[in-house]
Scaffold this motif. Structure first.
Motif, PDB file in Angstrom:
ATOM      1  N   UNK A   1      -9.183 -31.625  11.670  1.00  0.00           N
ATOM      2  CA  UNK A   1      -9.137 -33.318  11.667  1.00  0.00           C
ATOM      3  C   UNK A   1      -8.112 -33.906  12.117  1.00  0.00           C
ATOM      4  N   UNK A   2      -7.090 -33.203  11.437  1.00  0.00           N
ATOM      5  CA  UNK A   2      -5.515 -34.154  11.733  1.00  0.00           C
ATOM      6  C   UNK A   2      -4.427 -33.798  12.574  1.00  0.00           C
ATOM      7  N   UNK A   3      -4.809 -32.326  12.991  1.00  0.00           N
ATOM      8  CA  UNK A   3      -4.526 -32.125  14.177  1.00  0.00           C
ATOM      9  C   UNK A   3      -5.072 -33.209  15.647  1.00  0.00           C
ATOM     10  N   UNK A   4      -6.532 -33.971  15.641  1.00  0.00           N
ATOM     11  CA  UNK A   4      -6.978 -34.402  16.230  1.00  0.00           C
ATOM     12  C   UNK A   4      -6.148 -35.504  16.630  1.00  0.00           C
ATOM     13  N   UNK A   5      -6.922 -35.892  15.067  1.00  0.00           N
ATOM     14  CA  UNK A   5      -5.971 -37.589  14.755  1.00  0.00           C
ATOM     15  C   UNK A   5      -4.794 -37.856  15.748  1.00  0.00           C
ATOM     16  N   UNK A   6      -3.916 -36.678  15.311  1.00  0.00           N
ATOM     17  CA  UNK A   6      -2.770 -36.969  15.338  1.00  0.00           C
ATOM     18  C   UNK A   6      -3.055 -37.324  17.069  1.00  0.00           C
ATOM     19  N   UNK A   7      -3.049 -35.844  18.024  1.00  0.00           N
ATOM     20  CA  UNK A   7      -3.897 -36.011  19.327  1.00  0.00           C
ATOM     21  C   UNK A   7      -4.213 -37.230  20.391  1.00  0.00           C
TER      22      UNK A   7
ATOM     23  N   UNK B   1       1.418 -35.637  28.670  1.00  0.00           N
ATOM     24  CA  UNK B   1       1.023 -35.076  29.045  1.00  0.00           C
ATOM     25  C   UNK B   1       0.130 -34.382  28.377  1.00  0.00           C
ATOM     26  N   UNK B   2      -0.609 -34.020  28.701  1.00  0.00           N
ATOM     27  CA  UNK B   2      -1.868 -33.387  27.687  1.00  0.00           C
ATOM     28  C   UNK B   2      -1.307 -32.309  27.698  1.00  0.00           C
ATOM     29  N   UNK B   3      -0.720 -31.559  27.805  1.00  0.00           N
ATOM     30  CA  UNK B   3       0.200 -30.418  27.321  1.00  0.00           C
ATOM     31  C   UNK B   3       0.634 -30.198  26.441  1.00  0.00           C
ATOM     32  N   UNK B   4       2.161 -31.444  26.538  1.00  0.00           N
ATOM     33  CA  UNK B   4       3.093 -31.810  25.170  1.00  0.00           C
ATOM     34  C   UNK B   4       1.911 -32.206  23.850  1.00  0.00           C
ATOM     35  N   UNK B   5       1.224 -33.019  24.674  1.00  0.00           N
ATOM     36  CA  UNK B   5       0.635 -34.318  23.401  1.00  0.00           C
ATOM     37  C   UNK B   5      -0.548 -32.070  22.404  1.00  0.00           C
ATOM     38  N   UNK B   6      -1.179 -31.473  23.376  1.00  0.00           N
ATOM     39  CA  UNK B   6      -1.768 -30.057  22.893  1.00  0.00           C
ATOM     40  C   UNK B   6      -0.598 -30.024  21.638  1.00  0.00           C
ATOM     41  N   UNK B   7       0.073 -29.407  22.424  1.00  0.00           N
ATOM     42  CA  UNK B   7       1.554 -28.868  21.645  1.00  0.00           C
ATOM     43  C   UNK B   7       2.157 -29.104  20.286  1.00  0.00           C
ATOM     44  N   UNK B   8       2.267 -30.293  20.408  1.00  0.00           N
ATOM     45  CA  UNK B   8       2.863 -31.367  19.486  1.00  0.00           C
ATOM     46  C   UNK B   8       2.124 -32.078  18.177  1.00  0.00           C
ATOM     47  N   UNK B   9      -0.053 -31.841  18.964  1.00  0.00           N
ATOM     48  CA  UNK B   9      -0.482 -31.819  18.277  1.00  0.00           C
ATOM     49  C   UNK B   9      -0.880 -30.206  16.773  1.00  0.00           C
ATOM     50  N   UNK B  10      -0.193 -29.581  17.706  1.00  0.00           N
ATOM     51  CA  UNK B  10      -0.394 -28.023  16.656  1.00  0.00           C
ATOM     52  C   UNK B  10      -1.271 -27.358  17.413  1.00  0.00           C
ATOM     53  N   UNK B  11      -1.974 -27.366  18.434  1.00  0.00           N
ATOM     54  CA  UNK B  11      -3.285 -27.054  19.313  1.00  0.00           C
ATOM     55  C   UNK B  11      -2.148 -25.772  19.908  1.00  0.00           C
ATOM     56  N   UNK B  12      -2.752 -24.297  20.610  1.00  0.00           N
ATOM     57  CA  UNK B  12      -2.060 -23.410  21.535  1.00  0.00           C
ATOM     58  C   UNK B  12      -2.612 -23.751  22.977  1.00  0.00           C
ATOM     59  N   UNK B  13      -3.190 -24.481  22.777  1.00  0.00           N
ATOM     60  CA  UNK B  13      -3.716 -24.413  24.893  1.00  0.00           C
ATOM     61  C   UNK B  13      -4.068 -25.979  24.781  1.00  0.00           C
ATOM     62  N   UNK B  14      -3.774 -26.868  25.996  1.00  0.00           N
ATOM     63  CA  UNK B  14      -3.969 -27.777  26.225  1.00  0.00           C
ATOM     64  C   UNK B  14      -5.923 -28.004  26.759  1.00  0.00           C
ATOM     65  N   UNK B  15      -5.818 -26.859  27.081  1.00  0.00           N
ATOM     66  CA  UNK B  15      -7.590 -26.350  27.697  1.00  0.00           C
ATOM     67  C   UNK B  15      -8.581 -26.671  25.639  1.00  0.00           C
TER      68      UNK B  15
ATOM     69  N   UNK C   1      -7.207 -28.089  23.237  1.00  0.00           N
ATOM     70  CA  UNK C   1      -7.246 -29.434  22.732  1.00  0.00           C
ATOM     71  C   UNK C   1      -8.717 -29.978  23.320  1.00  0.00           C
ATOM     72  N   UNK C   2      -8.713 -30.625  24.731  1.00  0.00           N
ATOM     73  CA  UNK C   2      -9.576 -30.650  26.047  1.00  0.00           C
ATOM     74  C   UNK C   2     -10.724 -30.784  24.916  1.00  0.00           C
ATOM     75  N   UNK C   3     -11.175 -29.614  24.460  1.00  0.00           N
ATOM     76  CA  UNK C   3     -12.459 -29.208  25.052  1.00  0.00           C
ATOM     77  C   UNK C   3     -12.900 -29.613  23.042  1.00  0.00           C
TER      78      UNK C   3
ATOM     79  N   UNK D   1     -15.209 -37.091  19.957  1.00  0.00           N
ATOM     80  CA  UNK D   1     -15.125 -37.970  20.606  1.00  0.00           C
ATOM     81  C   UNK D   1     -15.846 -38.914  21.825  1.00  0.00           C
ATOM     82  N   UNK D   2     -16.340 -37.596  22.291  1.00  0.00           N
ATOM     83  CA  UNK D   2     -17.824 -37.442  23.456  1.00  0.00           C
ATOM     84  C   UNK D   2     -16.954 -38.615  24.681  1.00  0.00           C
ATOM     85  N   UNK D   3     -15.556 -38.429  24.293  1.00  0.00           N
ATOM     86  CA  UNK D   3     -14.437 -38.081  25.760  1.00  0.00           C
ATOM     87  C   UNK D   3     -13.591 -38.071  26.180  1.00  0.00           C
ATOM     88  N   UNK D   4     -13.112 -37.033  27.340  1.00  0.00           N
ATOM     89  CA  UNK D   4     -11.705 -36.676  27.394  1.00  0.00           C
ATOM     90  C   UNK D   4     -10.719 -37.205  27.062  1.00  0.00           C
TER      91      UNK D   4
END
Length: 268
Positions: A211-217, A227-241, A243-245, A251-254
């Motif tokens: 939840x913390x990672x998602x809210x930070x993203x 970029x989405x890839x940069x945000x995914x990395x800074x928020x603690x996700x291994x891949x942008x995919x 993160x987007x999923x 949120x039901x939004x991309x």
């Protein structure tokens, strides 16, 4: 005078991290605002006359018309969240009642959960949620009054281990971490930590971390041009995919829809 009979025009929540040595103000407080101090330190000066040192794990009530200045911890980040409540024509009896309450008190599970709920509602970006936020604002104000009058009810206060684990998650959410590592840091078995965290937070440490990672993203999508890839990395996700999923599930939004919706809202 019942809190739910107040004329609340709007309510909202936010969260912010100040760097070591952070400072804010002076500013004149416009609305009623509850500030929840999760980590670090916060000194508050009111009207250049009264100074309060709010301890970590406590919240304070800021009231309209006061000149405020804030100083934060010099040697660590300070993380706090807040709920802002805009009340039209506050009845004098309620205004006086609030003025004589303690300036700060420990954060309770219920107060933290309402704050998290308001943040999540805002992140959905749905229209027509103002009434819901106003209802939550009234609930927060009523809860603060009730809890200041019943501070002896220790079962409602945070367990120190839970507060410490939340602090670690907040500071290191972008790193890889496991339940076993968190449990070792607080000298507790993983199973015991999960049970304790679920009791006080209603979720597991892993759920709270994501939840913390998602809210930070979401914050980075709305407030940066990364970029989405940069945000995914800074928020603690291994891949942008990944993160987007999870953003879509939460949120039901991309990510693009979140970013564009926020910009359109600011331009209205």
């Amino acid at each position: 005078m019942e809190v739910n009979s107040l004329n609340i025009l709007s309510a909202g929540a936010g969260t912010v991290v100040y760097p070591p040595g952070g400072h804010f103000g002076p500013r004149t407080q416009v609305n009623y605002q509850l500030v929840l101090l999760h980590t670090g330190k916060m000194g508050v000066s009111i009207n250049q006359k009264h100074h309060y040192e709010v301890p970590q794990g406590n919240l304070c009530l800021l009231q309209p018309g006061n000149l405020e200045e804030f100083h934060f911890a010099k040697d660590e980040e300070t993380w706090h969240s807040w709920i802002d409540i805009h009340i039209k024509n506050m009845p004098p009896e309620m205004e006086n009642r609030l003025k004589f309450l303690p300036f700060y008190m420990p954060i309770s599970d219920a107060m933290n959960q309402i704050t998290e709920l308001m943040l999540q509602i805002q992140h959905t970006g749905q229209t027509g949620i103002n009434n819901t936020k106003c209802t939550l604002g009234a609930a927060v104000l009523e809860l603060f009054i009730e809890e200041t009058l019943n501070q002896s009810n220790v079962d409602r206060l945070y367990h120190p281990v839970v507060l410490r684990v939340k602090s670690m998650i907040h500071k290191r959410f972008h790193e890889e971490m496991t339940i076993a590592e968190l449990a070792e840091d607080v000298s507790m078995s993983p199973d015991h930590l999960v049970r304790l965290f679920r009791k006080h937070e209603g979720v597991t440490p892993s759920h709270y971390l994501w939840e913390r990672r998602i809210n930070r993203g979401i914050d980075l999508l709305q407030n940066t041009g990364l970029t989405v890839s940069e945000i995914a990395y800074q928020a603690g996700f291994k891949t942008s995919q990944h993160f987007a999923r999870l953003i879509k599930k939460h949120t039901n939004r991309t990510p693009t829809e979140i970013r564009m919706g926020y910009r359109e809202g600011r331009n209205e």
